[in-house]
Design a protein around this motif. Structure first.
Motif, PDB file in Angstrom:
ATOM      1  N   ASP A 155       0.775  -1.218   0.045  1.00 16.72           N
ATOM      2  CA  ASP A 155       0.029  -0.037   0.064  1.00 16.72           C
ATOM      3  C   ASP A 155       0.855   1.130   0.147  1.00 16.72           C
ATOM      4  O   ASP A 155       0.392   2.174  -0.437  1.00 16.72           O
ATOM      5  N   ASP A 156       2.215   1.139   0.424  1.00 16.46           N
ATOM      6  CA  ASP A 156       3.120   2.257   0.281  1.00 16.46           C
ATOM      7  C   ASP A 156       3.102   2.618  -1.214  1.00 16.46           C
ATOM      8  O   ASP A 156       3.233   3.766  -1.491  1.00 16.46           O
ATOM      9  N   LEU A 157       3.564   1.547  -1.925  1.00 17.03           N
ATOM     10  CA  LEU A 157       3.767   1.700  -3.488  1.00 17.03           C
ATOM     11  C   LEU A 157       2.654   2.176  -3.899  1.00 17.03           C
ATOM     12  O   LEU A 157       2.708   3.055  -4.861  1.00 17.03           O
ATOM     13  N   LEU A 158       1.326   1.836  -3.591  1.00 19.76           N
ATOM     14  CA  LEU A 158       0.143   2.402  -4.168  1.00 19.76           C
ATOM     15  C   LEU A 158       0.094   4.046  -3.848  1.00 19.76           C
ATOM     16  O   LEU A 158      -0.407   4.673  -4.764  1.00 19.76           O
ATOM     17  N   GLN A 159       0.299   4.432  -2.774  1.00 21.15           N
ATOM     18  CA  GLN A 159       0.191   5.621  -2.230  1.00 21.15           C
ATOM     19  C   GLN A 159       1.274   6.701  -3.079  1.00 21.15           C
ATOM     20  O   GLN A 159       0.874   7.716  -3.547  1.00 21.15           O
ATOM     21  N   VAL A 160       2.396   5.895  -3.444  1.00 21.00           N
ATOM     22  CA  VAL A 160       3.337   6.716  -4.054  1.00 21.00           C
ATOM     23  C   VAL A 160       3.141   7.007  -5.578  1.00 21.00           C
ATOM     24  O   VAL A 160       3.266   8.147  -6.035  1.00 21.00           O
ATOM     25  N   VAL A 161       2.517   5.824  -6.151  1.00 15.85           N
ATOM     26  CA  VAL A 161       2.101   5.915  -7.482  1.00 15.85           C
ATOM     27  C   VAL A 161       0.988   6.876  -7.690  1.00 15.85           C
ATOM     28  O   VAL A 161       1.065   7.704  -8.623  1.00 15.85           O
ATOM     29  N   ASN A 162      -0.118   6.603  -6.676  1.00 13.32           N
ATOM     30  CA  ASN A 162      -1.000   7.759  -6.696  1.00 13.32           C
ATOM     31  C   ASN A 162      -0.589   9.365  -6.554  1.00 13.32           C
ATOM     32  O   ASN A 162      -1.136  10.169  -7.364  1.00 13.32           O
ATOM     33  N   ALA A 163       0.293   9.532  -5.547  1.00 14.79           N
ATOM     34  CA  ALA A 163       0.687  10.842  -5.381  1.00 14.79           C
ATOM     35  C   ALA A 163       1.797  11.221  -6.811  1.00 14.79           C
ATOM     36  O   ALA A 163       1.575  12.405  -7.119  1.00 14.79           O
ATOM     37  N   LEU A 164       2.398  10.563  -7.632  1.00 14.37           N
ATOM     38  CA  LEU A 164       3.193  10.597  -8.763  1.00 14.37           C
ATOM     39  C   LEU A 164       2.025  11.119  -9.699  1.00 14.37           C
ATOM     40  O   LEU A 164       2.199  12.059 -10.466  1.00 14.37           O
ATOM     41  N   ASN A 165       1.101  10.280  -9.748  1.00 15.91           N
ATOM     42  CA  ASN A 165      -0.119  10.598 -10.969  1.00 15.91           C
ATOM     43  C   ASN A 165      -0.667  11.901 -10.774  1.00 15.91           C
ATOM     44  O   ASN A 165      -0.866  12.691 -11.647  1.00 15.91           O
ATOM     45  N   ASN A 166      -1.077  12.051  -9.286  1.00 13.48           N
ATOM     46  CA  ASN A 166      -1.583  13.293  -9.383  1.00 13.48           C
ATOM     47  C   ASN A 166      -0.834  14.528  -9.433  1.00 13.48           C
ATOM     48  O   ASN A 166      -1.098  15.768  -9.678  1.00 13.48           O
ATOM     49  N   ALA A 167       0.613  14.430  -9.469  1.00 13.25           N
ATOM     50  CA  ALA A 167       1.581  15.302  -9.846  1.00 13.25           C
ATOM     51  C   ALA A 167       1.788  15.606 -11.039  1.00 13.25           C
ATOM     52  O   ALA A 167       2.731  16.398 -11.719  1.00 13.25           O
ATOM     53  N   GLY A 168       1.361  14.749 -12.165  1.00 18.68           N
ATOM     54  CA  GLY A 168       1.461  14.845 -13.334  1.00 18.68           C
ATOM     55  C   GLY A 168       2.427  13.868 -14.049  1.00 18.68           C
ATOM     56  O   GLY A 168       2.874  14.249 -15.135  1.00 18.68           O
ATOM     57  N   ALA A 169       2.699  12.829 -13.342  1.00 15.81           N
ATOM     58  CA  ALA A 169       3.661  11.977 -13.914  1.00 15.81           C
ATOM     59  C   ALA A 169       2.979  11.217 -15.441  1.00 15.81           C
ATOM     60  O   ALA A 169       1.814  10.846 -15.193  1.00 15.81           O
ATOM     61  N   GLU A 170       4.004  11.278 -16.368  1.00 19.81           N
ATOM     62  CA  GLU A 170       3.250  10.715 -17.644  1.00 19.81           C
ATOM     63  C   GLU A 170       3.683   9.375 -17.865  1.00 19.81           C
ATOM     64  O   GLU A 170       3.419   8.709 -18.714  1.00 19.81           O
ATOM     65  N   ALA A 171       4.503   8.835 -17.162  1.00 17.10           N
ATOM     66  CA  ALA A 171       5.016   7.354 -17.021  1.00 17.10           C
ATOM     67  C   ALA A 171       5.689   7.111 -15.948  1.00 17.10           C
ATOM     68  O   ALA A 171       6.483   7.541 -15.339  1.00 17.10           O
ATOM     69  N   ILE A 172       5.442   5.801 -15.447  1.00 15.99           N
ATOM     70  CA  ILE A 172       5.608   5.292 -13.961  1.00 15.99           C
ATOM     71  C   ILE A 172       6.363   3.871 -14.259  1.00 15.99           C
ATOM     72  O   ILE A 172       5.715   3.286 -14.752  1.00 15.99           O
ATOM     73  N   SER A 173       7.276   3.300 -13.473  1.00 17.76           N
ATOM     74  CA  SER A 173       7.785   2.188 -13.375  1.00 17.76           C
ATOM     75  C   SER A 173       8.261   1.880 -12.253  1.00 17.76           C
ATOM     76  O   SER A 173       8.826   2.613 -11.384  1.00 17.76           O
ATOM     77  N   ILE A 174       8.087   0.546 -11.602  1.00 19.93           N
ATOM     78  CA  ILE A 174       8.794   0.129 -10.347  1.00 19.93           C
ATOM     79  C   ILE A 174       9.521  -1.256 -10.485  1.00 19.93           C
ATOM     80  O   ILE A 174       8.982  -2.236 -10.897  1.00 19.93           O
ATOM     81  N   ASN A 175      10.622  -1.308 -10.261  1.00 22.20           N
ATOM     82  CA  ASN A 175      11.630  -2.240 -10.613  1.00 22.20           C
ATOM     83  C   ASN A 175      11.339  -2.691 -11.757  1.00 22.20           C
ATOM     84  O   ASN A 175      11.574  -4.069 -12.202  1.00 22.20           O
ATOM     85  N   GLY A 176      11.372  -1.853 -12.964  1.00 20.44           N
ATOM     86  CA  GLY A 176      11.384  -2.142 -14.240  1.00 20.44           C
ATOM     87  C   GLY A 176       9.978  -2.659 -14.754  1.00 20.44           C
ATOM     88  O   GLY A 176       9.793  -2.995 -15.939  1.00 20.44           O
ATOM     89  N   ASN A 177       8.989  -2.565 -13.851  1.00 23.70           N
ATOM     90  CA  ASN A 177       7.403  -3.038 -14.300  1.00 23.70           C
ATOM     91  C   ASN A 177       6.848  -1.780 -14.577  1.00 23.70           C
ATOM     92  O   ASN A 177       6.663  -0.866 -13.649  1.00 23.70           O
ATOM     93  N   ARG A 178       6.373  -1.508 -15.835  1.00 23.64           N
ATOM     94  CA  ARG A 178       5.727  -0.193 -16.228  1.00 23.64           C
ATOM     95  C   ARG A 178       4.263  -0.478 -15.708  1.00 23.64           C
ATOM     96  O   ARG A 178       3.770  -1.510 -15.404  1.00 23.64           O
ATOM     97  N   ILE A 179       3.935   0.697 -15.078  1.00 25.56           N
ATOM     98  CA  ILE A 179       2.814   1.041 -14.429  1.00 25.56           C
ATOM     99  C   ILE A 179       1.682   1.506 -15.549  1.00 25.56           C
ATOM    100  O   ILE A 179       2.031   2.504 -16.343  1.00 25.56           O
TER     101      ILE A 179
END
Length: 242
Positions: free
Chosen positions: A136-160
């Protein structure tokens, strides 16, 4: 008297022989039960290796097919303006869907479990699990990045992507069905300053995680690479409206 001694001697010999037979039977039973268990484990291990080999071969073939398809598309659109426009549209769509590797300015985060049991100020923590990175920490970070305008995200090489699921099975975290573990390298393309500020400001999620004692490293970059999604996107219900 002699008969009594002979009887005692024979009794001791019979007892010793009985114990030897019992020990031998137990040894044989133990060895026969261990061998099948070992055979089962070997069989399962071989099966896993066979499926992994099949997956690796299929993924390699998919990569080759995608490369050939791209070459065919380029050849087909060399002298056709309309086709070139369509090809550009396909390329941009794949980029938005996460099917291609992309690069640009962005923000990199590395989260790792803290095994010291101490906060950033050196104080002991009451709950050691607060210093472990959870799904759930990873979920929170991803949501925060999306809210801040992230256009592409990956975690350990896995594209979100839009269909990505971040799940927890026991103590195992999975993304897109792939098992991942600490340290978690999160990369996001967007405005480095905005992405960083939204998470590291006082009250931001990374700020709170660091307060709990989780190991947090961040880096702003002008040329960050985010990997492509390597799975298959399929839709069961939606259709194009004509």
């Amino acid at each position: 008297m002699l008969k009594k001694q002979i009887s005692i001697t024979l009794g001791i010999m019979c007892f010793a022989l009985t114990m030897a037979i019992v020990i031998q039977l137990r040894t044989v039973h133990s060895s026969t039960s261990t061998v099948p268990q070992s055979l089962v484990e070997d069989s399962l291990r071989d099966e896993v290796l066979r499926w992994k080999e099949k997956y690796d071969n299929a993924y390699a073939e998919l990569a080759i097919s995608n490369k050939r398809l791209e070459e065919v598309r380029k050849l087909a659109t060399q002298n056709d303006i309309t086709s070139m426009a369509k090809q550009q549209e396909i390329t941009e769509s794949n980029m938005l869907l996460g099917l291609t590797e992309v690069t640009g300015p962005g923000f990199e985060i590395i989260l790792s479990d803290n095994n010291t049991g101490l906060t950033s100020e050196g104080n002991k923590v009451l709950d050691i699990t607060s210093q472990i990175v959870h799904y759930d920490d990873l979920l929170q970070v991803v949501n925060a990045l999306n809210n801040a305008g992230a256009e592409a995200i990956s975690i350990n090489g896995n594209r979100i992507i839009q269909t990505t699921a971040i799940t927890c099975e026991g103590n195992i975290i999975k993304i897109n069905g792939q098992r991942i573990s600490s340290p978690f390298v999160i990369k996001a393309i967007g405005s480095p300053a905005i992405l960083s500020g939204s998470l590291t400001m006082i009250g931001g999620y990374l700020y709170l995680m660091e307060e709990d004692g989780v190991n947090v490293q961040t880096n702003q970059s002008d040329n960050l690479v985010v990997e492509a999604y390597n799975g298959v996107i399929s839709y069961k219900y939606i259709k194009s409206k004509k």
